[in-house]
Design a protein around this motif. Sequence first.
Motif, PDB file in Angstrom:
ATOM      1  N   ILE A 185       3.488  35.785  22.332  1.00 20.53           N
ATOM      2  CA  ILE A 185       4.218  34.593  21.658  1.00 20.53           C
ATOM      3  C   ILE A 185       4.541  34.782  20.232  1.00 20.53           C
ATOM      4  O   ILE A 185       5.128  34.576  19.438  1.00 20.53           O
ATOM      5  CB  ILE A 185       4.209  33.320  22.365  1.00 20.53           C
ATOM      6  CG1 ILE A 185       4.278  33.391  23.957  1.00 20.53           C
ATOM      7  CG2 ILE A 185       4.935  32.148  21.540  1.00 20.53           C
ATOM      8  CD1 ILE A 185       3.811  32.188  24.764  1.00 20.53           C
ATOM      9  N   TYR A 189      12.989  40.219   6.160  1.00 18.45           N
ATOM     10  CA  TYR A 189      14.222  39.876   6.489  1.00 18.45           C
ATOM     11  C   TYR A 189      15.108  38.966   5.618  1.00 18.45           C
ATOM     12  O   TYR A 189      14.478  38.149   4.842  1.00 18.45           O
ATOM     13  CB  TYR A 189      14.554  39.433   7.872  1.00 18.45           C
ATOM     14  CG  TYR A 189      14.085  38.116   8.153  1.00 18.45           C
ATOM     15  CD1 TYR A 189      14.785  36.963   7.761  1.00 18.45           C
ATOM     16  CD2 TYR A 189      12.508  37.861   8.501  1.00 18.45           C
ATOM     17  CE1 TYR A 189      13.941  35.605   8.071  1.00 18.45           C
ATOM     18  CE2 TYR A 189      11.992  36.771   8.871  1.00 18.45           C
ATOM     19  CZ  TYR A 189      12.702  35.573   8.523  1.00 18.45           C
ATOM     20  OH  TYR A 189      11.952  34.394   8.635  1.00 18.45           O
ATOM     21  N   MET A 201      20.761  30.808   7.659  1.00  9.93           N
ATOM     22  CA  MET A 201      20.303  29.830   8.617  1.00  9.93           C
ATOM     23  C   MET A 201      21.010  28.441   8.439  1.00  9.93           C
ATOM     24  O   MET A 201      20.755  28.150   7.141  1.00  9.93           O
ATOM     25  CB  MET A 201      18.995  29.868   8.757  1.00  9.93           C
ATOM     26  CG  MET A 201      17.985  30.965   9.159  1.00  9.93           C
ATOM     27  SD  MET A 201      16.207  30.773   9.387  1.00  9.93           S
ATOM     28  CE  MET A 201      15.753  32.523   9.477  1.00  9.93           C
ATOM     29  N   LEU A 237      18.850  24.582  11.969  1.00  8.71           N
ATOM     30  CA  LEU A 237      17.921  25.605  12.608  1.00  8.71           C
ATOM     31  C   LEU A 237      16.389  25.724  11.750  1.00  8.71           C
ATOM     32  O   LEU A 237      15.659  25.879  12.315  1.00  8.71           O
ATOM     33  CB  LEU A 237      18.553  27.049  12.248  1.00  8.71           C
ATOM     34  CG  LEU A 237      17.648  28.432  12.861  1.00  8.71           C
ATOM     35  CD1 LEU A 237      17.300  28.273  14.419  1.00  8.71           C
ATOM     36  CD2 LEU A 237      18.864  29.536  12.698  1.00  8.71           C
ATOM     37  N   SER A 265       8.730  38.853  11.346  1.00  6.09           N
ATOM     38  CA  SER A 265       9.414  38.515  12.414  1.00  6.09           C
ATOM     39  C   SER A 265       9.050  39.280  13.664  1.00  6.09           C
ATOM     40  O   SER A 265       8.536  40.329  13.598  1.00  6.09           O
ATOM     41  CB  SER A 265      11.040  38.780  12.249  1.00  6.09           C
ATOM     42  OG  SER A 265      11.693  38.768  13.552  1.00  6.09           O
ATOM     43  N   VAL A 266       9.023  38.454  14.783  1.00  4.93           N
ATOM     44  CA  VAL A 266       8.546  39.148  16.031  1.00  4.93           C
ATOM     45  C   VAL A 266       9.769  39.736  16.858  1.00  4.93           C
ATOM     46  O   VAL A 266       9.364  40.481  18.106  1.00  4.93           O
ATOM     47  CB  VAL A 266       7.868  38.253  17.049  1.00  4.93           C
ATOM     48  CG1 VAL A 266       6.506  37.676  16.401  1.00  4.93           C
ATOM     49  CG2 VAL A 266       8.751  37.100  17.574  1.00  4.93           C
ATOM     50  N   ASN A 267      11.052  39.765  16.302  1.00  2.00           N
ATOM     51  CA  ASN A 267      12.109  40.256  16.892  1.00  2.00           C
ATOM     52  C   ASN A 267      12.113  41.764  16.831  1.00  2.00           C
ATOM     53  O   ASN A 267      12.061  42.293  15.681  1.00  2.00           O
ATOM     54  CB  ASN A 267      13.241  39.507  16.300  1.00  2.00           C
ATOM     55  CG  ASN A 267      14.545  39.650  17.289  1.00  2.00           C
ATOM     56  OD1 ASN A 267      14.110  39.653  18.415  1.00  2.00           O
ATOM     57  ND2 ASN A 267      15.565  39.683  16.947  1.00  2.00           N
ATOM     58  N   GLN A 312      19.721  34.190  18.287  1.00  2.23           N
ATOM     59  CA  GLN A 312      19.144  35.402  17.441  1.00  2.23           C
ATOM     60  C   GLN A 312      18.444  35.031  16.200  1.00  2.23           C
ATOM     61  O   GLN A 312      16.996  35.319  16.170  1.00  2.23           O
ATOM     62  CB  GLN A 312      20.396  36.115  17.042  1.00  2.23           C
ATOM     63  CG  GLN A 312      20.959  36.961  18.011  1.00  2.23           C
ATOM     64  CD  GLN A 312      22.505  37.326  17.576  1.00  2.23           C
ATOM     65  OE1 GLN A 312      23.087  36.963  16.435  1.00  2.23           O
ATOM     66  NE2 GLN A 312      22.825  38.612  17.803  1.00  2.23           N
ATOM     67  N   ALA A 313      18.501  34.031  15.737  1.00  2.00           N
ATOM     68  CA  ALA A 313      17.741  33.521  14.323  1.00  2.00           C
ATOM     69  C   ALA A 313      16.413  32.978  14.939  1.00  2.00           C
ATOM     70  O   ALA A 313      15.328  33.096  14.232  1.00  2.00           O
ATOM     71  CB  ALA A 313      18.551  32.348  13.640  1.00  2.00           C
ATOM     72  N   LEU A 314      16.368  32.370  15.892  1.00  4.55           N
ATOM     73  CA  LEU A 314      15.033  31.730  16.321  1.00  4.55           C
ATOM     74  C   LEU A 314      14.064  33.030  16.662  1.00  4.55           C
ATOM     75  O   LEU A 314      12.784  32.959  16.450  1.00  4.55           O
ATOM     76  CB  LEU A 314      15.006  31.057  17.630  1.00  4.55           C
ATOM     77  CG  LEU A 314      15.847  29.525  17.509  1.00  4.55           C
ATOM     78  CD1 LEU A 314      15.883  28.851  18.816  1.00  4.55           C
ATOM     79  CD2 LEU A 314      14.960  28.663  16.540  1.00  4.55           C
ATOM     80  N   ALA A 315      14.648  34.030  17.175  1.00  4.34           N
ATOM     81  CA  ALA A 315      13.899  35.095  17.814  1.00  4.34           C
ATOM     82  C   ALA A 315      13.301  35.744  16.365  1.00  4.34           C
ATOM     83  O   ALA A 315      12.410  36.391  16.450  1.00  4.34           O
ATOM     84  CB  ALA A 315      14.534  36.080  18.675  1.00  4.34           C
ATOM     85  N   LEU A 316      14.359  35.808  15.498  1.00  4.67           N
ATOM     86  CA  LEU A 316      14.057  36.510  14.305  1.00  4.67           C
ATOM     87  C   LEU A 316      12.968  35.946  13.483  1.00  4.67           C
ATOM     88  O   LEU A 316      12.197  36.629  12.617  1.00  4.67           O
ATOM     89  CB  LEU A 316      15.301  36.565  13.318  1.00  4.67           C
ATOM     90  CG  LEU A 316      15.403  37.457  12.145  1.00  4.67           C
ATOM     91  CD1 LEU A 316      15.249  38.605  12.434  1.00  4.67           C
ATOM     92  CD2 LEU A 316      16.665  37.101  11.368  1.00  4.67           C
ATOM     93  N   SER A 317      12.683  34.767  13.445  1.00  5.49           N
ATOM     94  CA  SER A 317      12.077  33.893  12.600  1.00  5.49           C
ATOM     95  C   SER A 317      10.562  34.057  12.958  1.00  5.49           C
ATOM     96  O   SER A 317       9.691  34.497  12.412  1.00  5.49           O
ATOM     97  CB  SER A 317      12.591  32.597  12.213  1.00  5.49           C
ATOM     98  OG  SER A 317      12.906  31.949  13.458  1.00  5.49           O
ATOM     99  N   GLY A 350       9.264  33.683  16.645  1.00  6.90           N
ATOM    100  CA  GLY A 350       8.805  34.014  18.061  1.00  6.90           C
ATOM    101  C   GLY A 350       9.987  35.043  18.866  1.00  6.90           C
ATOM    102  O   GLY A 350      11.089  34.688  18.679  1.00  6.90           O
ATOM    103  N   ALA A 351       9.658  35.741  19.922  1.00  2.71           N
ATOM    104  CA  ALA A 351      10.572  36.311  20.636  1.00  2.71           C
ATOM    105  C   ALA A 351      10.739  35.363  21.701  1.00  2.71           C
ATOM    106  O   ALA A 351      10.054  35.077  22.634  1.00  2.71           O
ATOM    107  CB  ALA A 351       9.822  37.672  21.113  1.00  2.71           C
TER     108      ALA A 351
END
Lengths: 563, 151
Positions: free
Chosen positions: A241, A449, A453, A457, A527-529, B7-12, B14-15
């Motif tokens: 996480i 990145y 936003m 957000l 970022s973890v994405n 998408q932005a939540l994941a980007l910032s 946490g996945a």
Amino acid sequence: MFSRREFLMAATAVTAILGPGAVGRWSRAAAQQKLTEADLLDMAPHGNVTLVHITDIHAQLKPLYFREPSINLGVGEVAGLPPHVTGADFLKLYNIRPGTPHAYALTSEDFEALARQYGKMGGLDRAARIVKRIRDERGDSMLLLDGGDTWQGSYTANKTLGADMVEVMNALKPDAMTGHWEFTYGTDRVKELVDSLPFAFLGGNIYDAEWNEPAFEAYRIFERGGVKIGVIGQAFPYTPIANPRWMFPNWSFGIRETDVAKNVEAVKAEGAELVVLLSHNGFDVDRKLASRVPGIDVILTGHTHDALPEPVKVGDTLVIASGSNGKFVSRLDLDVRDGKVKGYSYRLIPVFSDVIGSDPEVAGLIDKVRAPYEAELGRKLATTESLLYRRGNFNGTFDDLICQALLAERDAEIALSPGFRWGTSLLPGQDITVEDLHNACAMTYPAAYRSPMTGQLIKDILEDVADNLFNADPYYQQGGDMVRVGGMGYRIDPTAAIGSRISEMTVLKTGEAVKPDREYVVAGWASVNEGTEGPPVWDVVEAHLARNPVVRLEENRSVKVTS
Amino acid sequence: MKLTRRQALALSFGATTLAVLGVPTTRAWANTEATEKAIKEFTGGAAPEAGRITLDAPEIAENGNTVPISVSVESPMSGDDYVQSVTLLADGNPNPAVATFHFTPLSGTATATTRIRLAKTQNVVAVAKMSNGAVFSDTKLVKVTIGGCGG
């Protein structure tokens, strides 16, 4: 808040059996200005087993400065309890005089002046000397246990994908380790390195995500000093996480309290007389775990980077917090008889690099693994006129620098920088080298990145991270600090519920309130994405330093804390 | 590049692949009423007691789309004393009903494991109905987060 007397009675009653704590003695030695290696290492052996613990080294092979936090808030039941005590309160609680070596090692009080007086700390060659000396003294009665976050955090670790740390740590001959950032090298690399280790990599809470079966060895039984010791490994529960799950998609983690309890029973069934949890849970999680899972004699805790000079006792369990970055090595002597701990003696050994000698074998290894990169490591990028550090709940000056770089180089209105607890410190007047920069950002997902936003957000992100830090139930905490913000200020009430902690979000440049429905250009990193695009954050900061070769940071007052 | 909230939540930080809708300003279990109704229908109106049943769920979901949940009930599982059924409910999902497992004495043990989808932070509730009509329940709060910056 406990008085020291109450705290001692509550937390470390057993120490009374052993006479006065070692801390006061060091303080006296220091007051006479003659701190020696013997002062730090001489310890009357006690009992039949010695556990040596080192954790959260974050790939720091060389001596360094590391400023402990000035703000480390606890919420709920742990408010005001160690490790949520800092600065002058910490000194008072542990009876440490200001200005002494211990005050320097354990707090942020008067950090710059004391750093100049007492010098750098850590260095794995120094740690090796301590470990070897204890091993000489205690022979086959000693276990060396590494709490993890060992392989990540430096330029050379990133370049060698952890190989430099594995090679050097192997020379210290650990008996077992567990992990967290290790997993960010990805499944294949982790397997390769773990398979190469001449000791156990333990993680009872790591499961195969597809089959829901244990993926790593949960525990190992050692016999030391005639005592059977069960060591159970507990990796960082929220690795998938807090870090990119896509890098190790087949591994699932979690606290898995019932598994810890089962493994305690299993090692006892196999004859363990002493049960040790080698944990990367974080201090508050381990304190709660100790209160709920019976039968654990010692928890060697890690992850939250706390350095406490005395054990915290929870029921019959001793919780040991050994700091980070190689600043400390813990020695815990235990008298184990009839399957019970009858007494103990503990010392958190501060690794003063000017006092502790260097182990020549390990010093040679460190030189060897660094040699291919030495020129680049020492390349000067800038000079700092301000103290640079990261650790603390809300902001750190090194993060201010990174945020400034993100705002300027990525042409953003707001910058976000993760609240990691690793990252070394630099004193005013020091050069900022490539090595120093990477000590603050070396990782395997460094892309900086840039994306729009909405104000809403951004608030949601701050609320979510704040809840990971300040949830009143430790089992819901992830152990990092608050995300750092550039270009924007806000107010936070750590004791409020998720959704209502953050208020007064303000664009610093204009003084205007952040509008929930307006879009802002945000730059960030880590970022973890999967598939995040952007240059590595160190390139962004290096470009910024090239344009601003003298760093001077004003005090950051953009985060207001409601208490 | 314009990001959706998701998408932005994941980007910032946490996945997560979850559709997290709106900001929870309180611990809003959106479907408490529907959950209570479903429990009553399952138990025939009896209020479940604590004990006998253990629900195992992660404190924080790694992936809200597939959260592993295990449930086990203490029972001799004999002809006259066994677990008839266990129902799982997620009180923050649009439809709280997740699954119901049926057992007989021949099941041997009353345990079940499944993976469920959780749209947001919420309680997962497991209720067991015994052959004598007694009902037991256990509840776990599962947090669905955008992830922290663990250090």
